[in-house]
Scaffold this active site. Structure first.
Site, PDB file in Angstrom:
ATOM      1  N   GLU A 170      52.000  52.921  26.766  1.00  0.00           N
ATOM      2  CA  GLU A 170      50.921  53.414  27.632  1.00  0.00           C
ATOM      3  C   GLU A 170      51.477  54.605  28.419  1.00  0.00           C
ATOM      4  O   GLU A 170      52.527  54.482  29.062  1.00  0.00           O
ATOM      5  CB  GLU A 170      50.488  52.327  28.621  1.00  0.00           C
ATOM      6  CG  GLU A 170      49.696  51.215  27.989  1.00  0.00           C
ATOM      7  CD  GLU A 170      49.282  50.149  29.002  1.00  0.00           C
ATOM      8  OE1 GLU A 170      48.135  49.706  28.927  1.00  0.00           O
ATOM      9  OE2 GLU A 170      50.092  49.748  29.857  1.00  0.00           O
ATOM     10  N   HIS A 196      54.981  53.160  29.576  1.00  0.00           N
ATOM     11  CA  HIS A 196      55.047  51.697  29.568  1.00  0.00           C
ATOM     12  C   HIS A 196      55.208  51.182  28.137  1.00  0.00           C
ATOM     13  O   HIS A 196      54.257  51.203  27.356  1.00  0.00           O
ATOM     14  CB  HIS A 196      53.777  51.130  30.228  1.00  0.00           C
ATOM     15  CG  HIS A 196      53.796  49.645  30.391  1.00  0.00           C
ATOM     16  ND1 HIS A 196      52.666  48.878  30.362  1.00  0.00           N
ATOM     17  CD2 HIS A 196      54.838  48.782  30.573  1.00  0.00           C
ATOM     18  CE1 HIS A 196      53.003  47.613  30.523  1.00  0.00           C
ATOM     19  NE2 HIS A 196      54.307  47.530  30.653  1.00  0.00           N
ATOM     20  N   ASN A 236      48.137  45.245  30.946  1.00  0.00           N
ATOM     21  CA  ASN A 236      48.455  44.166  31.895  1.00  0.00           C
ATOM     22  C   ASN A 236      47.285  43.798  32.788  1.00  0.00           C
ATOM     23  O   ASN A 236      47.224  42.673  33.297  1.00  0.00           O
ATOM     24  CB  ASN A 236      49.687  44.519  32.726  1.00  0.00           C
ATOM     25  CG  ASN A 236      50.958  44.305  31.936  1.00  0.00           C
ATOM     26  OD1 ASN A 236      50.969  43.528  30.982  1.00  0.00           O
ATOM     27  ND2 ASN A 236      52.011  45.002  32.299  1.00  0.00           N
ATOM     28  N   SER A 295      55.542  47.827  34.841  1.00  0.00           N
ATOM     29  CA  SER A 295      54.415  47.110  34.247  1.00  0.00           C
ATOM     30  C   SER A 295      53.144  47.284  35.059  1.00  0.00           C
ATOM     31  O   SER A 295      52.059  46.962  34.584  1.00  0.00           O
ATOM     32  CB  SER A 295      54.711  45.612  34.214  1.00  0.00           C
ATOM     33  OG  SER A 295      55.808  45.335  33.400  1.00  0.00           O
TER      34      SER A 295
END
Ligand code: CAA
Ligand code: NAD
Length: 284
Positions: A153, A141, A191, A120
């Site tokens: 991602e 991701h 994130n 993450s």
């Protein structure tokens, strides 16, 4: 290159979902777990998710059986040696992930295989540096719940080869996802924005601004989010949220990424959210 043999390291919330979408796309998947109990739990998660798809009329029973037939869960990491892509989805801990990448580097025989991490937040360059083949290492991701969320991602380092980027993108599309690309900075795109929002809600709750229910209803009804921020933190896992916040804080040294004391205490107390039955809410 068509990808038929997929390896997943860690069959938790994310690894089980990545295994499911890979097998649905026709690949044969081997999930690696640390012990027989964790392996059984991983298989259980996949079975429950597929059962839910059948119940909702999204999948026929025979398709479920075929998908399950393409997935095996093993505690022998040697079974990853013939994989064309291995996606690491183990606990968010840099030392652990570096060990896994060093091991995969020794094991995976095809020098052209993709070594991907679903981290993450941890910079991919640091994981690539644990291998002798940094050109093969990339961040992929996925988002939770993997069968539902449309995004991957793709995180490239200065060393990732263009061929690996192209193949990883093709694989993400093969499993039905849309790709956005991000440079190798902690937290990538989503994130870096989402974690300060979740931490902000925890600070608000800790300071007594509003009840947890009102914070969550506020964002569900007032901003049309599918879940409020505290429900979302329970869903992601408080442990994972804290590990990610710590990585972001280490990278940027900005107070907005600092783990609030309440989050730290809850993680220390084992209140990790839905997966342990208790977090901000009780799921038992
Ligand atoms: N597996 C498979 N399908 C699932 C599922 C799962 N675990 N959970 C939900 N679904 C499916 C359901 O089958 C249903 O599909 P249909 O409408 O086609 O029947 C659909 O998703 C909606 O599910 P529900 O009606 O049961 O529940 P809901 O409407 O409350 O939606 C949710 C559930 C999709 C999880 C929704 O609440 C949501 O989108 N929440 C926010 C999720 C989010 O923000 N994820 C990102 C987290 S951050 C992250 O992942 C990055 C990180 O690094 C931490
Ligand atoms: P989780 O706690 O549900 O699962 C982690 C799994 O890894 C566990 O089953 C554990 O037994 C296994 N594991 C630990 N060490 C291992 C090893 N050496 N070999 C094999 N398996 C090992 O965590 P998760 O939520 O699935 O997160 C996994 C990764 O995905 C983390 O890097 C996390 O940051 C990332 N991620 C999480 C989310 C989320 O919403 N939870 C979303 C996107 C990405």
């Amino acid at each position: 290159m068509s990808i038929e043999r997929v390896g997943i390291i860690g069959g938790g919330l994310m690894g089980s979902g990545i295994a499911e979408v890979s097998a649905k796309a026709g690949a044969k998947v081997v999930v690696h777990e640390i012990n027989p109990e964790a392996a059984e739990a991983a298989l259980g998660r996949i079975q429950r998710s597929l059962a839910r798809a059948v119940e909702r009329g999204k999948m026929e029973e025979n398709e479920r059986d075929q998908v399950l037939g393409r997935i095996s869960v093993s505690t022998d990491i040697g079974e990853q040696s013939d994989r064309q892509i291995v996606i690491e989805a183990a606990t968010e801990n840099e030392d652990l992930k570096r060990e896994i990448f060093a091991e995969l580097d020794r094991l995976v025989s095809d020098p052209g295989a993709i070594l991907a991490s679903n981290t993450s937040s941890i910079p991919i360059t640091r994981l690539a540096a644990a291998t002798q083949r940094p050109e093969s290492v990339i961040g992929m991701h996925f988002f939770n719940p993997v069968p539902v969320m449309a995004l991957v991602e793709l995180v490239t380092t200065v060393k990732t080869s263009p061929q690996v980027v192209g193949q990883a993108e093709a694989f993400a599309e093969m499993v039905g996802k849309t790709v956005v690309r991000a440079k190798d900075r902690a937290g990538f795109v989503v994130n870096m924005l989402l974690i300060p929002y979740m931490l902000g809600a925890i600070r608000m709750f800790e300071a007594g601004h509003a009840t947890k229910e009102d914070i969550d209803s506020g964002m569900r009804l007032g901003a049309n989010h599918p879940m409020g921020p505290l429900e979302l933190t329970d869903f992601v896992g408080l442990d994972t949220t804290k590990y990610v916040a710590d990585v972001l804080f280490e990278e940027y040294k900005e107070p907005m990424y600092a783990s609030p004391p309440l989050l730290t205490r809850m993680v220390e107390a084992g209140l990790h959210g839905r997966k342990t039955g208790q977090g901000f809410y009780d799921y038992r």
